[in-house]
Write an enzyme that holds these catalytic residues in place. Structure first.
Site, mmCIF file in Angstrom:
data_model
loop_
_atom_site.group_PDB
_atom_site.id
_atom_site.type_symbol
_atom_site.label_atom_id
_atom_site.label_comp_id
_atom_site.label_asym_id
_atom_site.label_seq_id
_atom_site.Cartn_x
_atom_site.Cartn_y
_atom_site.Cartn_z
ATOM 1 N N GLY A 1 8.186 -4.442 -9.781
ATOM 2 C CA GLY A 1 6.821 -4.569 -9.290
ATOM 3 C C GLY A 1 5.798 -4.092 -10.295
ATOM 4 O O GLY A 1 6.116 -3.303 -11.188
ATOM 5 N N LEU B 1 0.822 -1.222 0.000
ATOM 6 C CA LEU B 1 0.000 0.000 0.000
ATOM 7 C C LEU B 1 0.855 1.270 0.000
ATOM 8 O O LEU B 1 0.332 2.359 -0.226
ATOM 9 C CB LEU B 1 -0.949 0.008 1.196
ATOM 10 C CG LEU B 1 -2.096 -1.017 1.109
ATOM 11 C CD1 LEU B 1 -2.936 -0.985 2.379
ATOM 12 C CD2 LEU B 1 -2.973 -0.775 -0.110
ATOM 13 N N ASN C 1 9.753 -8.786 -9.219
ATOM 14 C CA ASN C 1 10.632 -9.664 -8.445
ATOM 15 C C ASN C 1 9.806 -10.604 -7.584
ATOM 16 O O ASN C 1 9.084 -10.139 -6.712
ATOM 17 C CB ASN C 1 11.561 -8.826 -7.566
ATOM 18 C CG ASN C 1 12.670 -9.662 -6.972
ATOM 19 O OD1 ASN C 1 13.022 -10.701 -7.520
ATOM 20 N ND2 ASN C 1 13.205 -9.236 -5.849
ATOM 21 N N HIS D 1 4.188 1.774 -8.255
ATOM 22 C CA HIS D 1 5.384 2.626 -8.282
ATOM 23 C C HIS D 1 5.066 3.922 -9.007
ATOM 24 O O HIS D 1 4.388 3.908 -10.049
ATOM 25 C CB HIS D 1 6.541 1.933 -9.007
ATOM 26 C CG HIS D 1 7.153 0.817 -8.223
ATOM 27 N ND1 HIS D 1 7.841 1.023 -7.054
ATOM 28 C CD2 HIS D 1 7.167 -0.517 -8.425
ATOM 29 C CE1 HIS D 1 8.261 -0.132 -6.572
ATOM 30 N NE2 HIS D 1 7.858 -1.091 -7.376
ATOM 31 N N ASP E 1 0.614 -9.487 -5.002
ATOM 32 C CA ASP E 1 1.893 -8.757 -4.977
ATOM 33 C C ASP E 1 1.730 -7.394 -5.663
ATOM 34 O O ASP E 1 2.624 -6.933 -6.379
ATOM 35 C CB ASP E 1 3.022 -9.566 -5.640
ATOM 36 C CG ASP E 1 4.401 -9.025 -5.271
ATOM 37 O OD1 ASP E 1 4.476 -8.094 -4.443
ATOM 38 O OD2 ASP E 1 5.397 -9.530 -5.816
#
Lengths: 319, 424
Positions: free
Chosen positions: B321, B57, B275, B306, B302
């Protein structure tokens, strides 16, 4: 040709055209006044995110001898270290009205990404462990000249055996050379300890070996790759001595080479590690020829990209 | 809060039925009053509200990338009624106070239940245990502990963590990545593509060898181990071995590992940097098979938002990510349900009941039955849409599905009886 990002971008015809034009540029290089007006009014920026003396100088001379306005931007230690993104740095430089960006970056793929953000022509001057296409071109130029000393009509490298030896995994020079030598028709053999052979190399258009002595006597040319010091502590091979014994171009191996076969090295060399002083300075060594060829080849590439255009490129994308 | 009467929904094997949502719980539909708000669910599947075991988050610390409000809004759009918020925030969730802060943000801003994950080690540094017990005993009631983003490589620390959390029924969720095998710059599955592109390789065994060690430690300590974002066929083999021997291990797979492959990386687009990395077809096939047969217990997103500038770098330098909350069910539908690998009941297990059980969430993942908490996701199995990243509720845009035609299943989400998402 819009950009030069990979040696794979070049067809045989394009490669031959670049090498042929480089021959003409080499004539200019030999003149007392080394200047052509071909790119007058054009602006070339060497945008180097990674240190380099020889490649940057070579591109700088190439641009200047074609009368382009050339500036060097060292992004290392400046904007990037202040946290600016690659995209912002590239767009900022391109916004100054640049026609061509010559980009060197420590990360693979960076010039290709930049080419998606700007209208300027982008030349890959070495990206990470990916490619260094102008190095492959200057190697091809040097070898073609060498081969033509005995075969004046030689156009392709069909039937020629080229051995590339050393740290293939981390070598952008090796990747570009494999691609370009394939385009030119050469048979390529990669020689390295298994730890320095890239994943998936079995799918490459090459033969591989860990036995340098077995393949060297058949080679028409051998390209030695530089061993970076950090590989020694990275567990890729036990000791420098063991590396040299297994994969160095030693005096003994020099003696085993076929008469007339050539020695290349992209530099800088680790004398005594991957190449002996005897080999580096041998009559069959083309190492300084490679450096000289770099300027002519880069003049040729810059001309191919920028010559004959009317409108200067403009940056695109929002800042 | 007005009552809501959902009519004609497919109740996972129980046939079509009505559901009455009253005061946060399901009530007898026969007691619905005349003023009830009606939701026509004809043709829709009713799932218990989805639970995501693995959400980033970004709040506190990187509110430019995501906040509790925006992230849980995205969760609600994806059908989730609870998310486990990973500990790698700034500051790290490694104290009771930090965990309580995250839980409080969730109560204040959340469009879904926000449950903090506690760090295993102080500062995610992998050296000393964080205050696991205090986090567990805090009002946040932490039960899942993870250094996600970092692997607990110290075998002794991992053993101690597993032993310690047994006191309060905690679970250690490991990010399995041997940093020596993968290397510090690893960003691409080690294989033909990494070799060709010159990208530092992340070998499959860097994951499976850590999991092999950890299941041995879980067996030794008789504790609960959960393996985050399994990405390789080799890890699946290890998990099968461990489960056959009765080790108390669960594992999750991320939607992107079920559909995307290493081939996406060929253009160096950092959107596809994640990743663990995307893997080749054979791994994807093994993951699908393992999710179908239960070797992989849950799907977890996941979700890793970003800010744009953190992705606008060279591939190797960009943040790893991708977004996942809004599209997770779509990807599971595409890869597992439509090809007949899973039924809707299985989806309810793998995306709601089992993750809730792993996290010991008593109010989530429950049956759609009278008296149970009214956490509900209504799904249209037939709808499709081209994903448009501009339409995301997330503050970030690192959406690997942009431009893809995918199922568009989530019609409405109700958390504790309240609509947190309704398709316009």
């Amino acid at each position: 040709m819009r950009h030069l990002l990979s040696a794979a971008d070049l067809s045989l015809a394009e490669t031959s055209a670049i090498l042929d034009l480089a021959e003409e540029m080499a004539q200019v290089q030999a003149r007392p006044v080394k200047k052509l007006p071909a790119l007058r009014g054009r602006t070339v920026v060497n945008l180097f995110f990674e240190d380099s003396t020889r490649t940057r100088s070579s591109f700088e001379l190439a641009g200047k001898w074609l009368s382009a306005d050339v500036i060097n931007v060292s992004a290392k230690g400046s904007s990037v270290s202040k946290g600016e993104s690659l995209r912002d740095t590239v767009l900022t430089v391109a916004a100054m009205g640049v026609d061509a960006l010559v980009i060197r970056h420590g990360a693979s793929g960076a010039p290709g990404q930049a080419a998606q953000w700007v209208d300027a022509h982008v030349l890959n001057a070495g990206d990470g462990t990916h490619e260094h296409p102008t190095q492959a071109l200057l190697d091809a130029f040097t070898l073609r000249r060498h081969f033509r000393t005995t075969e004046p009509d030689l156009d392709t490298f069909a039937g020629k055996r080229v051995v590339i030896a050393g740290d293939v995994t981390h070598s952008r020079v090796a990747r570009s050379n494999v691609l370009l030598l394939q385009t030119l028709g050469a048979d390529v053999t990669l020689v390295a300890p298994p730890t320095l052979m890239p994943s998936g190399v079995e799918t490459w258009p090459v033969t591989t070996s860990s036995d340098f002595d077995a393949v060297l006597p058949e080679a028409d040319a051998v390209m030695m790759l530089r061993v970076q010091r950090e590989r020694m502590s990275g567990g890729y091979f036990p000791t420098p001595r063991e590396y040299t014994v297994g994969y160095g171009l030693t005096r003994a191996r020099l003696a085993s080479m076929r008469p007339g076969s050539a020695i290349c090295h992209p530099g800088p060399m680790n004398r005594g590690l991957e190449i002996s002083a005897d080999a580096a300075d041998a009559a069959s060594s083309l190492i300084l020829d490679q450096v000289a060829a770099g300027v002519a080849v880069r003049m040729s590439v810059l001309y191919q990209l920028l010559g004959g255009e009317d409108a200067p490129a403009t940056p695109r994308g929002d800042l | 809060m007005p009552d809501v009467l959902v009519t004609g929904a497919d109740l996972l094997g129980a046939g079509r039925a009505d559901l009455l949502l009253r005061d946060g719980r399901f009530a007898d539909p026969a007691t619905a009053g005349p003023d009830v708000e009606r939701v026509d669910a004809d043709g829709l599947v009713a799932l218990p509200g989805l639970v995501d075991l693995h959400t980033h988050l970004r709040e506190p610390g990187r509110e430019d990338a995501e906040t509790v409000a925006s992230g849980t809004d995205a969760a609600a759009r994806g059908g989730f009624t609870a998310v486990l918020a990973m500990a790698n925030t700034n500051p790290v969730t490694d104290t009771a106070e930090a965990a309580e802060h995250v839980a409080a943000l969730g109560r204040r801003d959340g469009h879904a239940q926000v449950v903090p994950v506690g760090a295993i080690s102080k500062g995610l540094a992998g050296a000393e245990l964080a205050e696991l017990g205090l986090m567990a005993r805090s009002s946040a009631g932490v039960r899942v502990f993870s250094d996600d983003g970092h692997c607990v490589t110290d075998a002794r620390l991992m053993r101690r963590a597993l032993e310690y959390v047994r006191a309060f029924d905690g679970v250690i969720a490991q990010h399995a990545q041997d940093p020596r095998l993968a290397g510090p710059d690893a960003c691409c599955h080690e294989g033909e593509l990494s070799g060709r592109l010159g990208l530092p390789g992340w070998p499959a065994v860097a994951e499976s060898t850590v999991v092999a060690r950890d299941v041995q430690l879980a067996a030794l300590t008789r504790s609960r181990l959960h393996v985050c974002h399994v990405s390789t066929a080799e890890t699946v083999d290890v998990l099968r071995w461990a489960k056959a021997r009765g080790v108390d291990v669960t594992a999750e797979v991320a939607p992107h590992h079920l559909l995307l492959t290493t081939a996406e990386v060929a253009g160096y687009d950092p959107t596809y940097k994640v990743n663990p990395p995307l893997r080749p077809d054979e791994h994807v096939a093994a993951l699908r098979e393992a999710l179908a047969d239960g070797t992989l217990d849950v799907v977890a997103t996941d979700h890793a938002p970003h800010a744009r500038h953190d992705k606008e770098h060279a591939f190797a330098d960009a943040a790893p990510g991708m977004l996942g909350l809004e599209t997770a069910l779509a990807v599971v539908l595409e890869t597992m349900v439509l090809p007949g690998r899973l039924g809707w009941g299985d989806v309810a297990q793998r995306m709601s009941a089992v993750p809730a059980r792993i996290a010991r969430l008593t109010g989530q993942g429950r049956p759609l039955a009278v008296g149970e908490p009214a956490n509900l996701t209504l799904v249209d199995p037939a709808a499709r849409a081209v994903v448009d990243r501009a339409g995301s509720a997330s503050l970030s845009r690192n959406n690997p599905w942009h431009g893809r035609d995918l199922p568009d299943p989530v019609v409405a989400t109700f958390w504790a009886g309240r609509a947190t998402y309704r398709r316009a």
